[in-house]
Design a protein around this motif. Structure first.
Motif, PDB file in Angstrom:
ATOM      1  N   UNK A 148      49.499  70.966  72.567  1.00 22.61           N
ATOM      2  CA  UNK A 148      50.553  71.430  73.280  1.00 22.61           C
ATOM      3  C   UNK A 148      50.487  71.724  74.650  1.00 22.61           C
ATOM      4  N   UNK A 149      51.429  71.219  75.247  1.00 23.66           N
ATOM      5  CA  UNK A 149      51.600  71.490  76.750  1.00 23.66           C
ATOM      6  C   UNK A 149      52.798  72.503  76.956  1.00 23.66           C
ATOM      7  N   UNK A 150      52.468  73.588  77.729  1.00 18.78           N
ATOM      8  CA  UNK A 150      53.493  74.711  77.745  1.00 18.78           C
ATOM      9  C   UNK A 150      54.138  74.498  79.090  1.00 18.78           C
ATOM     10  N   UNK A 151      55.482  74.855  79.096  1.00 19.45           N
ATOM     11  CA  UNK A 151      56.344  74.559  80.229  1.00 19.45           C
ATOM     12  C   UNK A 151      57.484  75.531  80.396  1.00 19.45           C
ATOM     13  N   UNK A 152      57.959  75.682  81.434  1.00 18.86           N
ATOM     14  CA  UNK A 152      58.985  76.649  81.547  1.00 18.86           C
ATOM     15  C   UNK A 152      60.344  75.666  81.993  1.00 18.86           C
ATOM     16  N   UNK A 158      54.414  74.074  86.731  1.00 20.30           N
ATOM     17  CA  UNK A 158      53.743  75.067  86.456  1.00 20.30           C
ATOM     18  C   UNK A 158      53.208  74.709  84.659  1.00 20.30           C
ATOM     19  N   UNK A 159      53.448  73.533  84.360  1.00 24.27           N
ATOM     20  CA  UNK A 159      52.881  73.087  82.916  1.00 24.27           C
ATOM     21  C   UNK A 159      51.501  73.129  82.850  1.00 24.27           C
ATOM     22  N   UNK A 160      51.055  73.526  81.708  1.00 25.69           N
ATOM     23  CA  UNK A 160      49.758  73.546  81.375  1.00 25.69           C
ATOM     24  C   UNK A 160      49.396  73.266  79.884  1.00 25.69           C
ATOM     25  N   UNK A 166      53.958  84.818  81.549  1.00 26.50           N
ATOM     26  CA  UNK A 166      54.551  85.246  82.914  1.00 26.50           C
ATOM     27  C   UNK A 166      56.071  85.831  82.826  1.00 26.50           C
ATOM     28  N   UNK A 167      55.794  86.886  81.986  1.00 27.96           N
ATOM     29  CA  UNK A 167      56.900  87.813  81.924  1.00 27.96           C
ATOM     30  C   UNK A 167      57.290  88.502  83.362  1.00 27.96           C
ATOM     31  N   UNK A 168      56.111  88.765  83.866  1.00 26.76           N
ATOM     32  CA  UNK A 168      56.196  89.646  85.045  1.00 26.76           C
ATOM     33  C   UNK A 168      56.871  88.788  86.193  1.00 26.76           C
ATOM     34  N   UNK A 169      56.939  87.408  85.846  1.00 25.66           N
ATOM     35  CA  UNK A 169      57.841  86.743  86.901  1.00 25.66           C
ATOM     36  C   UNK A 169      59.112  86.257  86.474  1.00 25.66           C
ATOM     37  N   UNK A 170      59.511  86.875  85.450  1.00 25.78           N
ATOM     38  CA  UNK A 170      60.541  86.520  84.425  1.00 25.78           C
ATOM     39  C   UNK A 170      60.714  85.103  84.319  1.00 25.78           C
ATOM     40  N   UNK A 171      59.593  84.314  83.836  1.00 27.88           N
ATOM     41  CA  UNK A 171      59.385  83.038  83.422  1.00 27.88           C
ATOM     42  C   UNK A 171      59.020  82.913  82.015  1.00 27.88           C
ATOM     43  N   UNK A 172      59.483  82.234  81.257  1.00 27.93           N
ATOM     44  CA  UNK A 172      58.955  81.755  79.785  1.00 27.93           C
ATOM     45  C   UNK A 172      58.407  80.568  79.747  1.00 27.93           C
ATOM     46  N   UNK A 175      58.495  77.054  75.593  1.00 28.14           N
ATOM     47  CA  UNK A 175      58.748  75.330  75.476  1.00 28.14           C
ATOM     48  C   UNK A 175      57.203  74.592  75.453  1.00 28.14           C
ATOM     49  N   UNK A 176      57.379  73.640  74.593  1.00 25.27           N
ATOM     50  CA  UNK A 176      56.102  72.892  74.492  1.00 25.27           C
ATOM     51  C   UNK A 176      56.347  71.331  74.159  1.00 25.27           C
ATOM     52  N   UNK A 177      55.410  70.705  74.503  1.00 26.22           N
ATOM     53  CA  UNK A 177      55.513  69.151  74.256  1.00 26.22           C
ATOM     54  C   UNK A 177      54.140  68.845  73.698  1.00 26.22           C
ATOM     55  N   UNK A 178      53.880  68.049  72.967  1.00 25.20           N
ATOM     56  CA  UNK A 178      52.642  67.534  72.470  1.00 25.20           C
ATOM     57  C   UNK A 178      52.290  66.361  73.519  1.00 25.20           C
ATOM     58  N   UNK A 179      50.980  66.317  74.147  1.00 23.68           N
ATOM     59  CA  UNK A 179      50.399  65.397  75.116  1.00 23.68           C
ATOM     60  C   UNK A 179      49.042  64.896  74.678  1.00 23.68           C
ATOM     61  N   UNK A 180      48.814  63.779  75.219  1.00 21.35           N
ATOM     62  CA  UNK A 180      47.284  63.190  74.822  1.00 21.35           C
ATOM     63  C   UNK A 180      46.513  63.760  75.861  1.00 21.35           C
ATOM     64  N   UNK A 181      44.970  64.008  75.513  1.00 19.14           N
ATOM     65  CA  UNK A 181      44.359  64.716  76.562  1.00 19.14           C
ATOM     66  C   UNK A 181      43.117  63.493  76.608  1.00 19.14           C
TER      67      UNK A 181
END
Length: 286
Positions: A148-152, A158-160, A166-172, A175-181
């Motif tokens: 899973x690749x987590x995104x805002x 800043x996807x990873x 990142x609640x302290x930056x008011x970001x969620x 959301x995620x997408x499946x990615x090949x690694x």
């Protein structure tokens, strides 16, 4: 405002004063206690922020101000005239790749990696028909698979593959997408890439994973330089600067990237555990 010789002199005088105070702290109990009172905390906090800024611990995420162009100059001087190979891991929409092409010209080939589909689309349009760029819609990590690749957001910068809080930056980042690694080692073996002149890694907390996936090339001395970002994303990954040091220092000399050059990091110290955006360069020792 340019930094003038007079300004540098003023800073040096301040350093002399600070050095004197540090010496006296150990012999003057009143000074030892007095410097740590609450009334002086705003002063120390401002000085701390100023020091972090001067150490270039605060601008790695901003390409024009980060000093990363310095790395291309060093690469150009270190390997004049011959073809160059760069891996841009975490290419996003291609700003770093574009700068590499601009600075290094026709002799560079950039292998760019971006797993987020919307960003990869923009990357593909930007470099359509560009023979010096090899585009890959995948992440690079410690081992091959699908993660899973987590995104805002759809065009996240800043996807990873590392889940972030990142609640302290008011970001969620829910959301995620499946990615090949894949891994750096496997990719280079499959593509016939015999060596890498610059391995640039900016993957929001998965940086150490990416380097671990390049162990064969790193241990064999087939990567001349490694540029990596150390930031708050490492908190979520539970990675420390010490981990990067232990992986790279046996064969590489480490430097902090500045706006006009490099500053050596000759040994590990806890003070380097600063989780603000900082770019480092590891250079293979001859």
């Amino acid at each position: 405002m340019p930094v003038t010789p007079q300004m540098i002199d003023e800073f040096n005088r301040f350093v002399d004063l600070a050095t004197t105070i540090m010496k006296e702290i150990h012999t003057d109990p009143e000074l030892h206690r007095g410097l740590r009172v609450k009334e002086l905390q705003p002063v120390w906090e401002r000085l701390h922020l100023l020091a972090l800024f001067g150490l270039n611990n605060v601008s790695a995420g901003n390409l024009p101000e980060s000093g990363e162009e310095v790395v291309f100059e060093i690469l150009d001087r270190s390997f004049p005239e011959r073809p160059l190979t760069i891996l841009d891991v975490g290419a996003n929409v291609g700003d770093y790749t574009a700068l590499a092409l601009e600075r290094l010209g026709s002799r560079v080939t950039v292998h760019s990696f971006e797993p987020l589909p919307t960003n990869f689309e923009r990357l593909s349009r930007r470099f359509a028909g560009e023979s010096r760029v090899v585009l890959n819609r995948k992440a690079l990590g410690r081992e091959p698979g699908v993660l899973p690749f987590y995104v805002d957001g759809e065009e996240s910068t800043i996807g990873s593959i590392v889940p972030r809080s990142l609640e302290h930056e008011r970001k969620s980042m829910e959301a995620r997408v499946e990615v090949p690694v894949g891994t750096v080692d496997d990719y280079c073996a499959e593509r016939g890439v015999a060596g890498i002149d610059l391995l640039k890694v900016d993957v929001e907390g998965a940086d150490l994973h990416t380097l671990m996936g390049a162990r064969r090339l790193l241990s064999s001395g087939l990567v001349a330089m490694v540029q990596f970002e150390f930031s708050g994303a490492q908190i979520d990954a539970r990675h420390f600067f010490k981990d990067f040091w232990k992986l790279l220092s046996p064969r590489y000399s480490l430097y902090r990237i500045l706006t006009n050059g490099l500053y050596a990091v000759p040994e590990y110290n806890e003070r380097y555990e600063v989780f603000w955006c900082t770019n480092y360069l590891a250079v293979l020792r001859s």
